[in-house]
Structures are given as structure tokens and as C-alpha cells.
Design an enzyme around this catalytic site. Structure first.
Site, PDB file in Angstrom:
ATOM      1  N   LYS A  69       0.836  -1.209   0.000  1.00 35.91           N
ATOM      2  CA  LYS A  69       0.000   0.000   0.000  1.00 35.91           C
ATOM      3  C   LYS A  69       0.861   1.245   0.000  1.00 35.91           C
ATOM      4  O   LYS A  69       1.891   1.296   0.667  1.00 35.91           O
ATOM      5  CB  LYS A  69      -0.853  -0.034   1.282  1.00 35.91           C
ATOM      6  CG  LYS A  69      -1.900   1.016   1.374  1.00 35.91           C
ATOM      7  CD  LYS A  69      -3.195   0.571   0.730  1.00 35.91           C
ATOM      8  CE  LYS A  69      -4.182   1.700   0.608  1.00 35.91           C
ATOM      9  NZ  LYS A  69      -3.857   2.677  -0.433  1.00 35.91           N
ATOM     10  N   LYS A 105       5.123   2.543  -3.022  1.00 33.08           N
ATOM     11  CA  LYS A 105       4.963   3.945  -3.424  1.00 33.08           C
ATOM     12  C   LYS A 105       5.139   4.038  -4.924  1.00 33.08           C
ATOM     13  O   LYS A 105       5.910   3.285  -5.525  1.00 33.08           O
ATOM     14  CB  LYS A 105       6.040   4.811  -2.755  1.00 33.08           C
ATOM     15  CG  LYS A 105       5.663   6.257  -2.682  1.00 33.08           C
ATOM     16  CD  LYS A 105       4.641   6.442  -1.590  1.00 33.08           C
ATOM     17  CE  LYS A 105       4.382   7.845  -1.184  1.00 33.08           C
ATOM     18  NZ  LYS A 105       3.773   7.890   0.149  1.00 33.08           N
TER      19      LYS A 105
HETATM   20  N1  GLU Z   1       0.293   8.881   0.431  1.00 34.14           N
HETATM   21  C1  GLU Z   1      -0.154   8.684   1.768  1.00 34.14           C
HETATM   22  C2  GLU Z   1       1.029   8.361   2.656  1.00 34.14           C
HETATM   23  O1  GLU Z   1       2.157   8.674   2.354  1.00 34.14           O
HETATM   24  C3  GLU Z   1      -1.303   7.698   1.864  1.00 34.14           C
HETATM   25  C4  GLU Z   1      -1.015   6.305   1.447  1.00 34.14           C
HETATM   26  C5  GLU Z   1      -2.248   5.399   1.381  1.00 34.14           C
HETATM   27  O2  GLU Z   1      -3.326   5.837   1.744  1.00 34.14           O
HETATM   28  O3  GLU Z   1      -2.070   4.267   0.949  1.00 34.14           O
HETATM   29  O4  GLU Z   1       0.872   7.837   3.733  1.00 34.14           O
END
Ligand code: GLU
Length: 470
Positions: A69, A105
Site C-alpha cells: 500500500k 509507493k
Molecule cells: N500517500 C499517503 C502516505 O504517504 C497515503 C497512502 C495510502 O493511503 O495508501 O501515507
């Protein structure tokens, strides 16, 4: 001065925390390593007919829990190193707040301001297509979300592209989070990171003993806060902190900062920005020409909410805040963070503090898999039960309660109530867990190292249970 890459910074923090554990070095090497990186380049036909090559990445740091995620950022500066660093942070972040995902990411190297909405749609859909081709996306595989430069619109395009390609997949909408509410999103996701930042800071400030250590009084009331970055995260953190009693004395953006010792009205600053395209020139505020100088203002809490490497050895000695609350990912360099710890400044680390986004993403994913809105089954049932209790109370006391009290008492939880309460529980729990680890380490570790020790232990446990490491 030696320039250390963002990935090296994250790994340096990892090594520091790992030294507090007794795990086998090979296991630590496995936990630290980024498991897979997909680098792609594809052509974009621009609206004027010219062709441009777009470079993009998706890194999956750890599959100790599935799916992996993490957000997708659109930024000219994004590169493989940064995406890998952010993916690693996602693994640790999820472990710290007990969200059962591995870390990932994505990044697309574009300046979104240079592209029309139609071009952005083509880029997003093609990026998704590439992820599908290599099995780097799916509700049980890897689930992207918004990050710097992306939002609900891009997530909607991703969901639509994915579900058109995987037409029979019942849980297809769970392939991405941060979607618009009417397309499988969840109420409360937009403000989730900022709200989590607020819960985290409030909890850290609640302990009289901890506050005494840094020379502050307990509680948020009257605390002077500086916000750096007034995007989705910075704006919501400022809004909730102000509602919680803090005073937002300065807000910094790329084009300048505004300062008002008596406290800025956050909502009005946001309206001003919407109207004028900038926060600069907000009535009655003082303008600081150099945005960075806001970081060095006399204040209680500094909230860096933009990008990485904001507080470095170049400016750390001039930071006057007693608390640095990392709403962004990686805003403090590893060395600067050590410097702050030595000076007795409380750094509330990114890996804990900005985990509200992924926490509510987890709730959204659960909603997508269960195909039902939170609260739908129990809201009315709860309300009737509360109503009966109220009637019994009124009969027993022979007193009629006011309409406002009755309404508040019989309110059954809707989706937003449940999301807020689930997020609050998650952040408070994780803070106390991390603080307990820090106490166990006898003050040798800062909060960042303590949080990472917790993350390493939990990930290690997965490997033990899989029987891979004895
Ligand atoms: N981009 C956000 C973070 O860095 C959210 C990631 C997500 O919701 O998977 O935590």
C-alpha cells in the site's frame, strides 16, 4: 557538507533503530531491502499532437503483509531513490499503526501544472495499464492512493481503468483508495492525514510529564503553531489544531509565508488562497518574503507538511520550536533529527504522525471488500436503543430533557463518525505503544527510533511465523 540521499536517510534511521533490537542481521537486511521496483517509460500524445516520454515508477518495499500500500506522487523531482525511500516508510508506517499492509509507493515524473486535465487523464490511465500488465496493482496485490500532486480525480481514473481491464473482479474497486465518495471512496479520507496529525499531536501534548521535559504546559490550548505547506495535509492539520485550541501563528507556502502573532483564521486564509491563488497578502498578516524563514520563528510546535528534507543541518540550529511534528514524509534529515533530539526537542516522527491517510485508506479498502457503507446496518438500530434509554430516564426522573441534548444522545454513528473514531483509536494506541517502547529503551532512543523498533519487531514476527527465519 555531505549530501545523503533520501533513501540513505531512511536506511540510516532504520539501522539506528535496528541496533536497539536483537534480530539476526540477515533478517534485518531482508526487512530493510526494497523487494521490487518497476520502472516504466511510455509515450504521451499531448493535446497539440507532439509526443513526450513519461518516466514513472512503482516500488513495493515489503510483501510481509498483502496487499502492499502507498500513494502515487506526481512531481518533477520524483526518482527511483525517492520512491524506494517512501515505499520503505510506508512499510514501517503501516506496522506502527497496525494497518495490515506491506509498503509501496509510486511516482510519475511530471509537473502537473504543465498538463491539461485530458493529458493528466491519459498519463494516469496509461500508468495504471502498465501496473496491470506487470501485476503491480490489485485489491490483494498492491493498492495505490493519493500522495503529493494527486487526489480523488486520479484515483477515480485508476479505479475505472483497472475495473475495465479486470471486468469480473468483484472486489475491483478495492484496487485503489482515496477515491471520490460516490465511486467507492469513504467519508473522511480527504481530511484523514491532517486529522491524524492533530490526534497525534494532541496525544503527545496530553502527558504532563512529557511536556514538562520539554518546558511546555500540557494540552493544546494556546500552543503557538507554525505550518509549513498548506496543501491538503497542512490545511487540515491547521484547521483541526485551531479547532482544538492551538493558535496558528504562521503558514508557509512555496511563494511566501504569512505571520500573525495573535493567530491566523485558517478557514479565511484558505478562502483567500482560493480567490487570489496565494496565501501571501492575507489581510492583517505580516508577509515573510522567504518562505523558509517561517521554520525559524519562535513557536511551540512546528509542523512541516510539504516535502522531504526541509529541516537539515543547514537550518536546524535556528529551529526554535519545542516540538517538530512531521506531517510530511521525511521532512527532517537523519542528522538534523539527531541534533534536535540532543537539544531536547520532541520530534513526532512521520512514520507515526502522518499515518492517518493510510489508516483511513485501510477503512476504505475494507468498505470496498465488504460492499457496504460503514454504519448502514446499525445506525437506526442504535438510535432506537438510545431513544428507549432516554425514555426510561425521563420517566424515572419525571424530567423532560432539552431537544439539543436528546438529539445528541440518540445520534447513531454514521460513516464519518466511525471513520473519525477508528482513526482516533488507531493514532492514540500507536502513540502509547511507541512511547512505551521508548521508555523501555531508557531514553536512549528518540521517538522515531522507538517507532521503528516497534515496526521492525512486528515485521520480524511475520517472518518468524512464516517459518522463513528461525
Ligand atoms: N500517500 C499517503 C502516505 O504517504 C497515503 C497512502 C495510502 O493511503 O495508501 O501515507
Amino acid at each position: 557538507m555531505e549530501k545523503i540521499s533520501f533513501l540513505d536517510q531512511v536506511n540510516r534511521n532504520f539501522d539506528k533503530a535496528a541496533a536497539f533490537t536483537k534480530h539476526d542481521p540477515t533478517l534485518l537486511e531482508q526487512i530493510k531491502a526494497c523487494n521490487s521496483v518497476y520502472r516504466m517509460s511510455f509515450p504521451l500524445r499531448r493535446d497539440d499532437g507532439t509526443i513526450e516520454v513519461i518516466h514513472a515508477w512503482r516500488a513495493e518495499h515489503s510483501q510481509h503483509k498483502m496487499p502492499t500500500k502507498g500513494g502515487i506522487r506526481f512531481s518533477v523531482d520524483v526518482n527511483e531513490d525517492e520512491v524506494m525511500a517512501l515505499a520503505a516508510l510506508m512499510s514501517y508506517k503501516c506496522a506502527i499503526v497496525n494497518v495490515p499492509f506491506g509498503g509501496a509507493k509510486g511516482g510519475v515524473a511530471i509537473d502537473r501544472k504543465r498538463y491539461s486535465p485530458r493529458e493528466l487523464e491519459r498519463i494516469t490511465r496509461r500508468y495504471t495499464f502498465e501496473l496491470v500488465k506487470k501485476n503491480f496493482i490489485g485489491p490483494g496485490v498492491d493498492v495505490p492512493a493519493p500522495d503529493f500532486g494527486t487526489g480523488p480525480q486520479e484515483m477515480a481514473w485508476i479505479a475505472d481503468t483497472y475495473t475495465s481491464l479486470q471486468r469480473n473482479e468483484l472486489d475491483g474497486l478495492g484496487c485503489v483508495t482515496g477515491k471520490p465518495v460516490h465511486l467507492g471512496g469513504i467519508r473522511g479520507r480527504k481530511e484523514a492525514t491532517g486529522l491524524g496529525v492533530y490526534y497525534g499531536i494532541r496525544e503527545a501534548c496530553a502527558s504532563p510529564d512529557d511536556m514538562r521535559l520539554i518546558g511546555l504546559t500540557p494540552g493544546l490550548e494556546g500552543k503557538r503553531v507554525v505550518i509549513q505547506g498548506f496543501g491538503n495535509v497542512g490545511y487540515h492539520a491547521a484547521k483541526f489544531l485551531a479547532e482544538g485550541g492551538a493558535s496558528i501563528i504562521a503558514i508557509a507556502e512555496v511563494d511566501g509565508a504569512i505571520f500573525l502573532p495573535t493567530g491566523l483564521p485558517v478557514e479565511k486564509v484558505a478562502e483567500h488562497r482560493l480567490e487570489k491563488g496565494t496565501i501571501v497578502g492575507f489581510p492583517a498578516s505580516n508577509t515573510l518574503a522567504a518562505s523558509e524563514s517561517a521554520l525559524e520563528l519562535e513557536c511551540d510546535i512546528l509542523v512541516p507538511a510539504a516535502l522531504e528534507n526541509t529541516i537539515t543541518m543547514d537550518n536546524v540550529a535556528r529551529i526554535k520550536a519545542r516540538i517538530v511534528a512531521e506531517a510530511a514524509n521525511g521532512p527532517t534529515s537523519a542528522e538534523a533529527s539527531e541534533h534536535l533530539f540532543r537539544r531536547g526537542v520532541l520530534v513526532i516522527p512521520d512514520s507515526f504522525l502522518n499515518a492517518g491517510g493510510v489508516t483511513v485508506s485501510y477503512f476504505e479498502w475494507l468498505k470496498n471488500l465488504s460492499h457496504v457503507r460503514f454504519g448502514r446496518m446499525e445506525k437506526r438500530f442504535e438510535e432506537r436503543a438510545f431513544q428507549r434509554v432516554l425514555q426510561v430516564m425521563e420517566t424515572a426522573t419525571a424530567k423532560k430533557l432539552g431537544d439539543d441534548i436528546c438529539r445528541a444522545m440518540v445520534h447513531g454513528a454514521d460513516e464519518q463518525d466511525l471513520v473519525y473514531s477508528g482513526l482516533e483509536e488507531t493514532m492514540l494506541d500507536a502513540y502509547q505503544e511507541t512511547r512505551a517502547i521508548q521508555k523501555r529503551l531508557d531514553g536512549q532512543a528518540d521517538l522515531r527510533a522507538a517507532a521503528l523498533v516497534g515496526a521492525i519487531d512486528k515485521i520480524a514476527l511475520c517472518y518468524f511465523e512464516m517459518g522463513i527465519f528461525p
